[in-house]
Write a protein that holds these residues in place. Structure first.
Motif, short mmCIF file in Angstrom:
data_model
loop_
_atom_site.label_atom_id
_atom_site.label_comp_id
_atom_site.label_asym_id
_atom_site.label_seq_id
_atom_site.Cartn_x
_atom_site.Cartn_y
_atom_site.Cartn_z
N SER A 251 -81.87 10.35 29.13
CA SER A 251 -81.32 9.21 28.38
C SER A 251 -79.79 9.30 28.28
O SER A 251 -79.10 8.27 28.32
N LEU A 252 -79.25 10.51 28.20
CA LEU A 252 -77.80 10.67 28.19
C LEU A 252 -77.20 10.22 29.53
O LEU A 252 -76.14 9.59 29.58
N TRP A 253 -77.92 10.53 30.61
CA TRP A 253 -77.48 10.09 31.93
C TRP A 253 -77.46 8.57 32.01
O TRP A 253 -76.53 7.97 32.55
N GLU A 254 -78.47 7.93 31.45
CA GLU A 254 -78.53 6.47 31.46
C GLU A 254 -77.31 5.85 30.79
O GLU A 254 -76.83 4.80 31.20
N GLU A 255 -76.79 6.52 29.78
CA GLU A 255 -75.64 5.98 29.04
C GLU A 255 -74.30 6.39 29.63
O GLU A 255 -73.36 5.60 29.68
N ALA A 256 -74.20 7.64 30.06
CA ALA A 256 -72.88 8.17 30.40
C ALA A 256 -72.60 8.27 31.89
O ALA A 256 -71.46 8.11 32.32
N HIS A 257 -73.61 8.58 32.68
CA HIS A 257 -73.44 8.80 34.12
C HIS A 257 -72.33 9.83 34.36
O HIS A 257 -72.30 10.85 33.69
N ARG A 258 -71.43 9.57 35.28
CA ARG A 258 -70.41 10.56 35.64
C ARG A 258 -69.12 10.42 34.82
O ARG A 258 -68.12 11.07 35.11
N ASN A 259 -69.14 9.56 33.83
CA ASN A 259 -67.94 9.33 33.02
C ASN A 259 -67.67 10.47 32.04
O ASN A 259 -68.54 11.29 31.77
N LEU A 260 -66.48 10.47 31.48
CA LEU A 260 -66.20 11.29 30.31
C LEU A 260 -66.88 10.61 29.12
O LEU A 260 -66.88 9.38 29.02
N TRP A 261 -67.47 11.40 28.24
CA TRP A 261 -68.22 10.83 27.11
C TRP A 261 -68.27 11.83 25.98
O TRP A 261 -67.96 13.02 26.17
N SER A 262 -68.70 11.38 24.80
CA SER A 262 -68.83 12.31 23.67
C SER A 262 -69.74 11.73 22.61
O SER A 262 -69.96 10.51 22.53
N ALA A 263 -70.29 12.60 21.77
CA ALA A 263 -71.17 12.21 20.67
C ALA A 263 -71.26 13.36 19.68
O ALA A 263 -70.78 14.48 19.95
N VAL A 264 -71.90 13.11 18.54
CA VAL A 264 -72.10 14.14 17.52
C VAL A 264 -73.60 14.38 17.35
O VAL A 264 -74.37 13.42 17.23
N VAL A 265 -73.99 15.65 17.34
CA VAL A 265 -75.38 16.04 17.13
C VAL A 265 -75.52 16.76 15.80
O VAL A 265 -74.71 17.64 15.47
N LYS A 266 -76.54 16.39 15.04
CA LYS A 266 -76.86 17.06 13.78
C LYS A 266 -78.03 18.02 14.02
O LYS A 266 -79.07 17.63 14.55
N THR A 267 -77.84 19.27 13.64
CA THR A 267 -78.88 20.28 13.78
C THR A 267 -79.40 20.68 12.40
O THR A 267 -78.61 20.92 11.49
N THR A 268 -80.70 20.72 12.27
CA THR A 268 -81.32 21.28 11.06
C THR A 268 -81.90 22.63 11.45
O THR A 268 -82.68 22.72 12.41
N ALA A 269 -81.51 23.67 10.74
CA ALA A 269 -81.92 25.03 11.09
C ALA A 269 -82.42 25.76 9.86
O ALA A 269 -82.23 25.31 8.71
N SER A 270 -83.05 26.89 10.09
CA SER A 270 -83.48 27.73 8.98
C SER A 270 -82.26 28.20 8.20
O SER A 270 -81.13 28.15 8.70
N ALA A 271 -82.47 28.69 7.00
CA ALA A 271 -81.35 29.07 6.13
C ALA A 271 -80.44 30.10 6.78
O ALA A 271 -79.22 30.07 6.58
N ASN A 272 -81.01 31.00 7.59
CA ASN A 272 -80.19 32.02 8.25
C ASN A 272 -79.63 31.54 9.59
O ASN A 272 -78.89 32.27 10.26
N GLY A 273 -80.00 30.34 10.00
CA GLY A 273 -79.48 29.76 11.23
C GLY A 273 -80.13 30.23 12.50
O GLY A 273 -79.74 29.81 13.60
N ASP A 275 -83.39 29.86 13.50
CA ASP A 275 -84.43 28.98 14.04
C ASP A 275 -83.97 27.53 13.97
O ASP A 275 -83.64 27.03 12.88
N ILE A 276 -83.98 26.86 15.11
CA ILE A 276 -83.60 25.45 15.17
C ILE A 276 -84.84 24.61 14.89
O ILE A 276 -85.83 24.69 15.61
N LEU A 277 -84.77 23.80 13.83
CA LEU A 277 -85.91 22.99 13.43
C LEU A 277 -85.87 21.60 14.05
O LEU A 277 -86.92 21.04 14.39
N SER A 278 -84.68 21.04 14.20
CA SER A 278 -84.54 19.73 14.84
C SER A 278 -83.09 19.53 15.26
O SER A 278 -82.18 20.18 14.74
N ALA A 279 -82.90 18.63 16.22
CA ALA A 279 -81.55 18.27 16.67
C ALA A 279 -81.56 16.79 17.03
O ALA A 279 -82.41 16.36 17.82
N GLU A 280 -80.66 16.04 16.44
CA GLU A 280 -80.66 14.59 16.66
C GLU A 280 -79.24 14.05 16.74
O GLU A 280 -78.30 14.63 16.18
#
Length: 291
Positions: A251-273, A275-280
């Protein structure tokens, strides 16, 4: 393969040497076939995005619909260009990570979360027909960003060079928090700030914590292309950035292809960091000028 090369191999007297020469040439040709299949898949992908139906494309290529279905599943997907913008047979993806030393007597090591992230990125690269190597950078050490086929898994808090280089992104910016080593992300297009829970000491509870990461293809300091950036405010953010990238590469390829691009990802992790619980994704995928 040129007929002259076939005849050269055929004339090799030593049968073992002749067989080895055949194996080398077959490997080279297989790599070229793989590369050509990738180029063909990307061309078909472009035609689909232009609005052509599969029936239209089949007619253009002079093949049946069933043959076209096989063509679009043969060879690596075009999304591998997100890792290596100009793939070549046997292309090598260099993954830059930072080695940290817990104290002056300890041996430098890579965070466990980062090590796991590198393993996952390597698996994706191999699925896309790429080989990888890891470039372990000393903390606060120099990173050569003016290289082709480079992915950087380093946050700004442990690399001043990275902190400087990623200012080239026109949409997503890092800002240092006062005189601390902590950094927050700003989506300048929306005026939204993202600050990591991991800036604070580990809490007494086991409640999950969030961290943020900057992902995209950032212009190299020399202006000759870009490097893939997957860097978080802390280790958990970097691991989440990789997790999101590998799970959403198509899906990232569908949006960005070979261009320069950027976005922000939010990660939810265990208290000690660890274990990654989710990334969106919490921002748009901002597509910038072509590399």
């Amino acid at each position: 393969m040129e007929n002259a090369e076939v005849e050269r191999i055929r004339r090799i007297e030593d049968p073992a040497e002749r067989a080895r020469a055949v194996a080398v040439e077959q490997a080279r040709l297989a790599g070229q076939v793989d590369e050509l299949a990738g180029i063909r898949r990307e061309a078909i992908d472009e035609m689909l995005r232009a609005g052509l139906s599969q029936a239209d494309i089949a007619r253009e290529l002079g093949v049946t619909r069933s043959r076209l279905n096989k063509l679009v599943t043969t060879g690596p997907g075009p999304e591998r260009a997100l890792l290596v913008p100009k793939p070549r047979a046997g292309a090598l993806l260099t993954v830059a990570v930072v080695e940290k030393r817990e104290d002056q007597h300890a041996r430098p090591s890579v965070l466990a979360t980062t090590h796991d992230a590198v393993t996952k990125l390597d698996r994706l690269a191999r699925e896309l027909g790429l080989e990888t190597e890891v470039d372990r950078i000393p903390e606060m050490g120099y990173i050569d960003l003016n290289r082709d086929n480079l992915a950087v898994l380093v946050g700004p808090r442990i690399s001043p060079l990275i902190a400087q280089a990623i200012t080239a992104d026109p949409a997503i910016k890092w800002h240092r928090v006062g005189d601390t080593r902590n950094w927050l992300l700003v989506d300048t297009r929306k005026g939204v700030e993202y600050r990591s829970d991991f800036d604070e000491e580990e809490p007494d509870t086991d409640e999950p914590r969030t961290c943020y990461a900057h992902i995209g293809r950032i212009r190299r300091p020399d202006g000759e292309g870009g490097f893939l950036y997957l860097g978080g405010a802390h280790g958990a953010g970097t691991a989440g950035a990789v997790e999101y990238f590998i799970n959403n590469v198509a899906s990232l390829w569908e949006e960005a292809h070979r261009n320069l691009w950027s976005a922000v990802v939010k990660t939810t992790a265990s208290a000690n960091g660890k274990d990654i619980l989710s990334a969106e994704l919490v921002s748009e995928v901002y597509v910038h000028t072509k590399r």
